[in-house]
Scaffold this motif. Structure first.
Motif, PDB file in Angstrom:
ATOM      1  N   GLU A   2      55.319  46.462  25.543  1.00  0.00           N
ATOM      2  CA  GLU A   2      54.939  47.859  25.814  1.00  0.00           C
ATOM      3  C   GLU A   2      53.427  47.956  25.961  1.00  0.00           C
ATOM      4  OE1 GLU A   2      56.891  49.409  22.081  1.00  0.00           O
ATOM      5  OE2 GLU A   2      54.811  49.367  21.264  1.00  0.00           O
ATOM      6  N   SER A   3      53.162  49.103  26.524  1.00  0.00           N
ATOM      7  CA  SER A   3      51.741  49.402  26.646  1.00  0.00           C
ATOM      8  C   SER A   3      51.148  49.739  25.444  1.00  0.00           C
ATOM      9  CB  SER A   3      51.644  50.598  27.451  1.00  0.00           C
ATOM     10  OG  SER A   3      50.193  51.152  27.627  1.00  0.00           O
ATOM     11  N   ALA A   4      50.062  49.431  25.276  1.00  0.00           N
ATOM     12  CA  ALA A   4      49.067  49.698  24.144  1.00  0.00           C
ATOM     13  C   ALA A   4      48.888  51.535  24.083  1.00  0.00           C
ATOM     14  CB  ALA A   4      47.753  49.178  24.062  1.00  0.00           C
ATOM     15  N   ILE A   5      49.182  51.986  25.168  1.00  0.00           N
ATOM     16  CA  ILE A   5      49.192  53.508  25.049  1.00  0.00           C
ATOM     17  C   ILE A   5      50.547  54.115  25.029  1.00  0.00           C
ATOM     18  CG2 ILE A   5      48.398  55.484  26.541  1.00  0.00           C
ATOM     19  CD1 ILE A   5      46.490  53.772  27.949  1.00  0.00           C
ATOM     20  N   ASP A   6      50.643  55.088  23.795  1.00  0.00           N
ATOM     21  CA  ASP A   6      52.014  55.353  23.619  1.00  0.00           C
ATOM     22  C   ASP A   6      52.502  56.428  24.711  1.00  0.00           C
ATOM     23  OD1 ASP A   6      54.158  55.684  22.041  1.00  0.00           O
ATOM     24  OD2 ASP A   6      53.087  56.524  20.386  1.00  0.00           O
ATOM     25  N   GLN A   7      53.752  56.646  24.693  1.00  0.00           N
ATOM     26  CA  GLN A   7      54.311  57.541  25.788  1.00  0.00           C
ATOM     27  C   GLN A   7      53.673  58.944  25.699  1.00  0.00           C
ATOM     28  OE1 GLN A   7      56.135  56.613  28.327  1.00  0.00           O
ATOM     29  NE2 GLN A   7      56.145  54.594  27.690  1.00  0.00           N
ATOM     30  N   HIS A   8      53.489  59.533  24.806  1.00  0.00           N
ATOM     31  CA  HIS A   8      52.892  61.033  24.668  1.00  0.00           C
ATOM     32  C   HIS A   8      51.618  60.915  25.027  1.00  0.00           C
ATOM     33  CE1 HIS A   8      51.862  59.889  20.533  1.00  0.00           C
ATOM     34  NE2 HIS A   8      50.947  60.629  20.679  1.00  0.00           N
ATOM     35  N   LEU A   9      50.948  59.805  25.237  1.00  0.00           N
ATOM     36  CA  LEU A   9      49.414  60.037  25.456  1.00  0.00           C
ATOM     37  C   LEU A   9      49.268  59.480  26.625  1.00  0.00           C
ATOM     38  CD1 LEU A   9      47.936  58.465  22.279  1.00  0.00           C
ATOM     39  CD2 LEU A   9      47.941  60.731  23.020  1.00  0.00           C
ATOM     40  N   LYS A  10      50.296  59.063  27.632  1.00  0.00           N
ATOM     41  CA  LYS A  10      50.261  58.557  29.058  1.00  0.00           C
ATOM     42  C   LYS A  10      50.136  59.664  30.118  1.00  0.00           C
ATOM     43  CE  LYS A  10      52.613  54.178  29.242  1.00  0.00           C
ATOM     44  NZ  LYS A  10      51.394  53.334  29.636  1.00  0.00           N
ATOM     45  N   GLY A 153      42.098  50.559   7.623  1.00  0.00           N
ATOM     46  CA  GLY A 153      41.156  51.576   8.244  1.00  0.00           C
ATOM     47  C   GLY A 153      42.074  52.603   8.669  1.00  0.00           C
ATOM     48  N   VAL A 154      41.742  53.103  10.217  1.00  0.00           N
ATOM     49  CA  VAL A 154      42.622  53.971  10.795  1.00  0.00           C
ATOM     50  C   VAL A 154      44.074  53.822  10.673  1.00  0.00           C
ATOM     51  CG1 VAL A 154      42.137  53.686  13.131  1.00  0.00           C
ATOM     52  CG2 VAL A 154      42.280  55.893  12.667  1.00  0.00           C
ATOM     53  N   GLY A 155      44.386  52.542  10.934  1.00  0.00           N
ATOM     54  CA  GLY A 155      45.810  52.360  10.917  1.00  0.00           C
ATOM     55  C   GLY A 155      46.708  52.700   9.788  1.00  0.00           C
ATOM     56  N   ALA A 156      45.981  52.754   8.847  1.00  0.00           N
ATOM     57  CA  ALA A 156      46.821  53.200   7.461  1.00  0.00           C
ATOM     58  C   ALA A 156      47.074  54.785   7.463  1.00  0.00           C
ATOM     59  CB  ALA A 156      45.652  52.980   6.172  1.00  0.00           C
ATOM     60  N   VAL A 157      46.318  55.544   8.306  1.00  0.00           N
ATOM     61  CA  VAL A 157      46.743  57.013   8.357  1.00  0.00           C
ATOM     62  C   VAL A 157      47.745  57.123   9.515  1.00  0.00           C
ATOM     63  CG1 VAL A 157      44.679  57.819   7.126  1.00  0.00           C
ATOM     64  CG2 VAL A 157      44.653  57.617   9.682  1.00  0.00           C
ATOM     65  N   MET A 158      48.042  56.308  10.290  1.00  0.00           N
ATOM     66  CA  MET A 158      48.802  56.278  11.563  1.00  0.00           C
ATOM     67  C   MET A 158      50.282  56.105  10.918  1.00  0.00           C
ATOM     68  SD  MET A 158      46.481  54.627  14.427  1.00  0.00           S
ATOM     69  CE  MET A 158      47.431  55.089  15.916  1.00  0.00           C
ATOM     70  N   ASP A 159      51.478  56.261  11.965  1.00  0.00           N
ATOM     71  CA  ASP A 159      52.826  56.195  11.391  1.00  0.00           C
ATOM     72  C   ASP A 159      53.472  54.911  11.420  1.00  0.00           C
ATOM     73  OD1 ASP A 159      52.759  59.077  10.973  1.00  0.00           O
ATOM     74  OD2 ASP A 159      53.031  59.284  13.221  1.00  0.00           O
ATOM     75  N   ARG A 160      53.157  54.073  12.205  1.00  0.00           N
ATOM     76  CA  ARG A 160      54.094  52.832  12.356  1.00  0.00           C
ATOM     77  C   ARG A 160      53.099  51.767  13.163  1.00  0.00           C
ATOM     78  NH1 ARG A 160      55.848  56.474  15.830  1.00  0.00           N
ATOM     79  NH2 ARG A 160      55.913  56.365  17.867  1.00  0.00           N
ATOM     80  N   ILE A 161      53.868  50.778  13.568  1.00  0.00           N
ATOM     81  CA  ILE A 161      53.269  49.531  14.336  1.00  0.00           C
ATOM     82  C   ILE A 161      53.886  49.546  15.633  1.00  0.00           C
ATOM     83  CG2 ILE A 161      54.574  47.595  13.266  1.00  0.00           C
ATOM     84  CD1 ILE A 161      50.680  47.500  14.053  1.00  0.00           C
ATOM     85  N   SER A 162      53.153  48.882  16.804  1.00  0.00           N
ATOM     86  CA  SER A 162      53.775  48.939  18.015  1.00  0.00           C
ATOM     87  C   SER A 162      54.805  47.584  17.929  1.00  0.00           C
ATOM     88  CB  SER A 162      53.006  48.954  19.016  1.00  0.00           C
ATOM     89  OG  SER A 162      52.064  47.705  18.939  1.00  0.00           O
ATOM     90  N   ASP A 163      55.551  47.383  18.978  1.00  0.00           N
ATOM     91  CA  ASP A 163      56.079  46.073  19.512  1.00  0.00           C
ATOM     92  C   ASP A 163      54.894  45.505  20.268  1.00  0.00           C
ATOM     93  OD1 ASP A 163      58.593  46.661  18.583  1.00  0.00           O
ATOM     94  OD2 ASP A 163      59.362  47.468  20.323  1.00  0.00           O
ATOM     95  N   ASP A 164      55.143  44.099  20.697  1.00  0.00           N
ATOM     96  CA  ASP A 164      54.081  43.396  21.239  1.00  0.00           C
ATOM     97  C   ASP A 164      53.483  44.148  22.388  1.00  0.00           C
ATOM     98  OD1 ASP A 164      55.263  41.631  19.610  1.00  0.00           O
ATOM     99  OD2 ASP A 164      55.541  39.896  21.169  1.00  0.00           O
ATOM    100  N   ILE A 165      52.151  44.137  22.508  1.00  0.00           N
ATOM    101  CA  ILE A 165      51.782  45.095  23.514  1.00  0.00           C
ATOM    102  C   ILE A 165      51.253  44.139  24.666  1.00  0.00           C
ATOM    103  CG2 ILE A 165      50.999  46.886  22.004  1.00  0.00           C
ATOM    104  CD1 ILE A 165      48.089  45.633  22.425  1.00  0.00           C
TER     105      ILE A 165
END
Length: 349
Positions: A2-10, A153-165
């Motif tokens: 998948e893209s590193a850019i999440d769907q709602h930010l595309k 870091g900032v990853g700890a205040v995010m919600d989850r991890i992506s699939d392979d990007i």
């Protein structure tokens, strides 16, 4: 994939990526994901500067900052680190991450927190202090991890991890992971200036930042690494990394690096932990990319990483990179030496 850019930010691209649409990365990597409720984060680097004879007092100040995080609206994640700068000063740096910039503002303006930072005691206790605070919007930062659990870091205040990007393993992939890169070249405007105070005299000094200062945090965690991976880190990865970090610390001004600190994580007693990261501030993302793609110090880091990354099991490598609007930056130095952080490169009017 998948893209590193999440769907709602595309959004519809007006600027192309650096690779073709059929590009396949050479190994898996992942990015942090957050839902649409995360619109802006705050990254606050809160420092205490000291000579060695003041170490105990500096530790007390570090513990005070950490204790203040338990107040209402404190950060969702934090860590502590130590750095010996090239002027011989120790620096404890407490880094807090807020998922909501409004919560950071409420915390920072609370009487207990603001009163401590603004107190005349900060000018008279023999320590230096600094606050380097950046609040990028969701489209203004990117992450990259070689692991999928317990994001730092900032990853700890995010919600989850992506699939392979898709966007990694090639020059320009850092920029391609920024949602803003779809439509914005993220060029700097304005310059770094002294807003008040005199760096050479100490006291309180405020700087005025500018749009699109780039901040990179690039980390290594060998806490759970076995002896073979520890040897790999110390014998193969660390020497070129240390050379690159020293170059940016001492000679970065000429290539647009405002400040570079290679720090080691510590506990509340100041004991060194098996975690390290670089904190780098650059005039622009473009200048950071130029160093990464062409300078011998980074090319040695990059080629070593490619040589070992597929065999890593417990050695954790990651980075996060952001740009931010000048209006969302706070740069304050209290009794710090004039080579501290971005004091060095700030222009006086």
């Amino acid at each position: 994939m998948e893209s590193a850019i999440d769907q709602h930010l595309k959004c519809p691209r007006t600027l192309s990526r650096r690779v073709d649409d059929d590009y396949q990365p050479p190994f898996p990597m992942w990015v942090g994901r957050a839902d649409a409720t995360l619109t802006q984060v705050t990254m606050a680097y809160l420092g205490i500067q000291f000579k060695e004879e003041k170490r105990a007092q500096a530790l007390q100040a570090m513990r005070h900052i950490v204790s203040s995080f338990a107040l209402p609206d404190g950060p969702g994640n934090h860590d502590m680190s130590y750095h010996l700068d090239n002027q011989g000063y120790g620096n404890f740096i407490v880094v807090g991450y807020w998922r909501d910039a409004g919560r950071y503002c409420r915390w920072m303006r609370s009487p207990d927190v603001a009163g401590w930072w603004d107190s005349d005691a900060r000018l008279a206790d023999g320590l230096g202090y600094f606050r380097e605070v950046f609040s990028p919007r969701a489209e203004q930062f990117e992450t990259l991890y070689a692991f999928k659990e317990d994001l730092p870091g900032v990853g700890a205040v995010m919600d989850r991890i992506s699939d392979d990007i898709e966007e990694h393993g090639y020059w320009g992939s850092m920029r391609d992971r920024f949602p803003a890169s779809q439509v914005d070249r993220m060029r700097p405007s304005g310059q770094l200036e002294v807003l008040s105070g005199e760096p050479a005299k100490g006291g309180r000094v405020l700087l005025k930042g500018h749009d699109n200062i780039a901040l990179i945090r690039s980390g290594q965690d060998w806490v759970d690494a076995d002896p073979e991976e520890r040897a790999l880190y110390f014998n193969e990865m660390l020497p070129p990394l240390q050379d690159g970090m020293d170059f940016l610390r001492d000679q970065g001004k000429e290539i647009g690096c405002y400040s570079n600190r290679f720090v080691r994580n510590v506990d509340l007693e100041g004991n060194l932990l098996d975690i390290a990261y670089d904190i780098g501030h650059w005039r622009s993302l473009d200048l950071l990319e130029r160093w990464a793609e062409s300078h011998p110090t980074h090319l040695r880091i990059f080629t070593t990483f490619f040589k070992v990354v597929t065999g890593l099991k417990k050695l954790r490598l990651y980075h996060e990179v952001s740009v931010s609007d000048g209006a969302t930056q706070w740069l304050e130095y209290i009794n710090c030496h004039p080579q501290t952080g971005m004091l060095r490169d700030a222009k006086t009017s």
